[in-house]
Motif scaffolding. Structure first.
Motif, PDB file in Angstrom:
ATOM      1  N   GLU A 112     -11.879   0.706  -9.151  1.00  0.00           N
ATOM      2  CA  GLU A 112     -10.827   1.051  -9.656  1.00  0.00           C
ATOM      3  C   GLU A 112      -9.503   0.347  -8.756  1.00  0.00           C
ATOM      4  N   ALA A 113      -8.627  -0.032  -9.534  1.00  0.00           N
ATOM      5  CA  ALA A 113      -7.429  -0.698  -8.819  1.00  0.00           C
ATOM      6  C   ALA A 113      -6.239  -0.083  -9.481  1.00  0.00           C
ATOM      7  N   VAL A 114      -4.936  -0.584  -8.967  1.00  0.00           N
ATOM      8  CA  VAL A 114      -3.721  -0.089  -9.557  1.00  0.00           C
ATOM      9  C   VAL A 114      -2.708  -1.351  -9.004  1.00  0.00           C
ATOM     10  N   GLN A 115      -1.714  -1.537  -9.747  1.00  0.00           N
ATOM     11  CA  GLN A 115      -0.733  -2.639  -9.225  1.00  0.00           C
ATOM     12  C   GLN A 115       0.106  -1.922  -8.062  1.00  0.00           C
ATOM     13  N   TYR A 116       0.512  -2.688  -6.993  1.00  0.00           N
ATOM     14  CA  TYR A 116       1.415  -2.348  -5.982  1.00  0.00           C
ATOM     15  C   TYR A 116       2.797  -3.251  -6.317  1.00  0.00           C
ATOM     16  N   VAL A 117       3.511  -2.559  -5.373  1.00  0.00           N
ATOM     17  CA  VAL A 117       4.954  -3.607  -5.494  1.00  0.00           C
ATOM     18  C   VAL A 117       5.233  -4.018  -3.907  1.00  0.00           C
ATOM     19  N   ILE A 118       5.120  -5.165  -3.459  1.00  0.00           N
ATOM     20  CA  ILE A 118       5.511  -5.817  -2.391  1.00  0.00           C
ATOM     21  C   ILE A 118       6.974  -6.067  -2.207  1.00  0.00           C
ATOM     22  N   ILE A 119       7.825  -5.520  -1.327  1.00  0.00           N
ATOM     23  CA  ILE A 119       9.149  -5.713  -1.220  1.00  0.00           C
ATOM     24  C   ILE A 119       9.360  -6.100   0.525  1.00  0.00           C
ATOM     25  N   THR A 124      15.747  -2.229  -1.131  1.00  0.00           N
ATOM     26  CA  THR A 124      16.115  -0.801  -1.443  1.00  0.00           C
ATOM     27  C   THR A 124      15.196  -0.353  -2.713  1.00  0.00           C
ATOM     28  N   ILE A 125      14.326  -1.248  -3.303  1.00  0.00           N
ATOM     29  CA  ILE A 125      13.533  -1.095  -4.353  1.00  0.00           C
ATOM     30  C   ILE A 125      12.601   0.066  -4.052  1.00  0.00           C
ATOM     31  N   VAL A 174      12.058 -14.367  -4.407  1.00  0.00           N
ATOM     32  CA  VAL A 174      11.750 -13.263  -5.608  1.00  0.00           C
ATOM     33  C   VAL A 174      12.264 -11.879  -4.827  1.00  0.00           C
ATOM     34  N   ASP A 175      12.564 -10.903  -5.555  1.00  0.00           N
ATOM     35  CA  ASP A 175      12.756  -9.746  -4.894  1.00  0.00           C
ATOM     36  C   ASP A 175      11.764  -8.724  -4.673  1.00  0.00           C
ATOM     37  N   CYS A 176      10.707  -8.813  -5.571  1.00  0.00           N
ATOM     38  CA  CYS A 176       9.405  -8.062  -5.212  1.00  0.00           C
ATOM     39  C   CYS A 176       8.097  -8.800  -5.670  1.00  0.00           C
ATOM     40  N   VAL A 177       7.093  -8.557  -5.491  1.00  0.00           N
ATOM     41  CA  VAL A 177       5.986  -9.005  -6.103  1.00  0.00           C
ATOM     42  C   VAL A 177       5.098  -7.807  -6.520  1.00  0.00           C
ATOM     43  N   GLY A 193       6.037  -5.929   9.399  1.00  0.00           N
ATOM     44  CA  GLY A 193       7.570  -6.046   9.979  1.00  0.00           C
ATOM     45  C   GLY A 193       8.426  -6.640   8.913  1.00  0.00           C
ATOM     46  N   GLN A 194       7.689  -7.626   8.190  1.00  0.00           N
ATOM     47  CA  GLN A 194       8.718  -8.516   7.130  1.00  0.00           C
ATOM     48  C   GLN A 194       8.753  -7.900   5.743  1.00  0.00           C
ATOM     49  N   VAL A 195       7.478  -7.407   5.350  1.00  0.00           N
ATOM     50  CA  VAL A 195       7.228  -6.718   3.850  1.00  0.00           C
ATOM     51  C   VAL A 195       6.657  -5.387   4.279  1.00  0.00           C
ATOM     52  N   VAL A 196       6.677  -4.698   2.920  1.00  0.00           N
ATOM     53  CA  VAL A 196       6.179  -3.499   2.958  1.00  0.00           C
ATOM     54  C   VAL A 196       5.549  -3.453   1.470  1.00  0.00           C
ATOM     55  N   SER A 197       4.391  -2.517   1.423  1.00  0.00           N
ATOM     56  CA  SER A 197       3.651  -2.472  -0.065  1.00  0.00           C
ATOM     57  C   SER A 197       3.989  -1.218  -0.485  1.00  0.00           C
ATOM     58  N   LEU A 198       4.324  -0.906  -1.799  1.00  0.00           N
ATOM     59  CA  LEU A 198       4.848   0.425  -2.272  1.00  0.00           C
ATOM     60  C   LEU A 198       3.679   0.665  -3.254  1.00  0.00           C
ATOM     61  N   GLU A 199       3.186   1.820  -3.331  1.00  0.00           N
ATOM     62  CA  GLU A 199       2.180   2.428  -4.314  1.00  0.00           C
ATOM     63  C   GLU A 199       2.797   2.203  -5.809  1.00  0.00           C
ATOM     64  N   GLY A 200       1.927   1.999  -6.647  1.00  0.00           N
ATOM     65  CA  GLY A 200       2.282   1.713  -8.082  1.00  0.00           C
ATOM     66  C   GLY A 200       2.423   3.226  -8.734  1.00  0.00           C
ATOM     67  N   VAL A 201       2.002   4.049  -8.283  1.00  0.00           N
ATOM     68  CA  VAL A 201       2.192   5.508  -9.005  1.00  0.00           C
ATOM     69  C   VAL A 201       3.672   5.568  -9.147  1.00  0.00           C
TER      70      VAL A 201
END
Ligand code: ARG
Length: 248
Positions: A112-119, A124-125, A174-177, A193-201
Motif C-alpha cells: 500500500e502506498a500514497v503520494q507524498y509532497v516534497i518541498i 510554506t506549502i 519547481v516548487d514541490c514534487v 536539511g534542504q528538503v522535507v517530505s509531507l504526508e499525502g493525507v
C-alpha cells in the motif's frame, strides 16, 4: 504384459510431451520490465544491476515458479505498453489504476502506498490550497503525474526519472514534487536539511496499491504469480524482503 508396457510407455510419453508443450512457462525465462529509478523498490545497485524490493520479490517469485528472471530496465511510461511484447510482466511500484486495467491485468496487490509532497525546507506549502499557482515536479506517466494534472491552477513539470524532479526542486525550478511515499522518504534523506517530505493525507491523496502488471486475460500467469506471492507471504520471505529493503 507387452501391450500394457507399450500403453504405459505411450502414457508417459504423452504426459511428458504435454508438460513440455503446456504454456505453464516452467523453465522459460521470465522477462520482467521495471524502471530502476525508484528506491527502495527499484534502483541500480553498485554493480550497475537492478536491485531493490521489487527486483528481489520478482526473483523470489521466479524461483518458486522455476523460471529464471531477466530484468529489463525501461522508462516507466513505456512499461504497460511493453507487456506481452518486449516483456512478460512488469514490477515497478506500479499502482493499480482503472486506466491501466484497460490494457493489462494486475496480480494481487503486494504493497500500500500514497503520494507524498516534497518541498524545500523553507517552503510554506502545507495543504492542498497552498498548491495553487505552483509548479509541481513529477515522474512522467505516474500516478503523481495524474494527480498533479488534476489540481486546478498548477503547472506540471514532468521528468523521465523521479530523481530529476527532485534535482529541479533543489535548483528551485519547481516548487514541490509529488511522488510515492517511500521514494519521497529516500529522496528527502538524500538532501538532509534542504528538503522535507509531507504526508499525502494533508493534501487529500488516497491510498494506492502496487501490483505486478501482466498480460490481459492470461489467467494461468495470474494464478502462478498470485500463488507464488501467497507462498512467499506464508513462508515469511515477503516480510524479510520488507525488512531488508523498505524498513531499514
Ligand atoms: N506508483 C506510481 C505509479 O504507479 C509510481 C511508480 C513509479 N515507478 C518506477 N519504478 N519509476 O504511477
Amino acid at each position: 504384459m507387452k501391450k500394457m508396457l507399450v500403453t504405459l510407455l505411450s502414457v508417459v510419453l504423452c504426459v511428458s510431451f504435454l508438460t513440455a508443450c503446456g504454456d505453464s512457462g516452467a523453465g522459460d525465462v521470465l522477462t520482467v520490465g521495471t524502471n530502476a529509478e525508484f528506491p527502495p523498490f527499484e534502483y541500480l545497485g553498485d554493480d550497475g544491476q537492478p536491485d531493490g524490493f521489487d527486483v528481489a520479490l520478482i526473483k523470489a517469485i521466479g524461483e518458486k515458479l522455476g523460471r529464471e528472471v531477466v530484468i529489463e530496465n525501461l522508462e516507466f511510461d513505456s512499461l504497460v505498453a511493453s507487456i506481452g511484447t518486449k516483456i512478460d510482466v512488469a514490477i515497478a511500484a506500479m499502482t493499480v489504476t482503472p486506466e491501466r486495467q484497460e490494457m493489462v491485468d494486475f496480480s494481487d496487490s503486494y504493497y500500500e502506498a500514497v503520494q507524498y509532497v516534497i518541498i524545500p525546507a523553507d517552503s510554506t506549502i502545507a495543504t492542498a490550497a497552498d498548491l495553487e499557482g505552483k509548479t509541481i515536479g513529477v515522474q512522467l506517466g505516474t500516478t503523481g503525474d495524474f494527480i498533479a494534472s488534476e489540481i486546478p491552477g498548477v503547472t506540471v513539470s514532468s521528468f523521465k526519472k523521479a530523481v530529476d524532479a527532485v534535482n529541479d526542486l533543489i535548483n528551485g525550478r519547481v516548487d514541490c514534487v509529488i511522488v510515492d511515499r517511500n521514494p519521497a522518504l529516500v529522496f528527502a534523506e538524500n538532501f538532509p536539511g534542504q528538503v522535507v517530505s509531507l504526508e499525502g493525507v494533508q493534501f487529500g491523496f488516497e491510498p494506492e496499491y502496487y501490483a505486478i502488471a501482466m498480460p490481459k486475460g492470461d489467467t494461468e500467469m495470474a494464478e502462478q504469480i498470485n500463488g507464488a506471492l501467497q507462498e512467499l507471504i506464508e513462508d515469511g520471505t515477503f516480510d524479510e524482503l520488507v525488512a531488508t529493503y523498505i524498513e531499514q
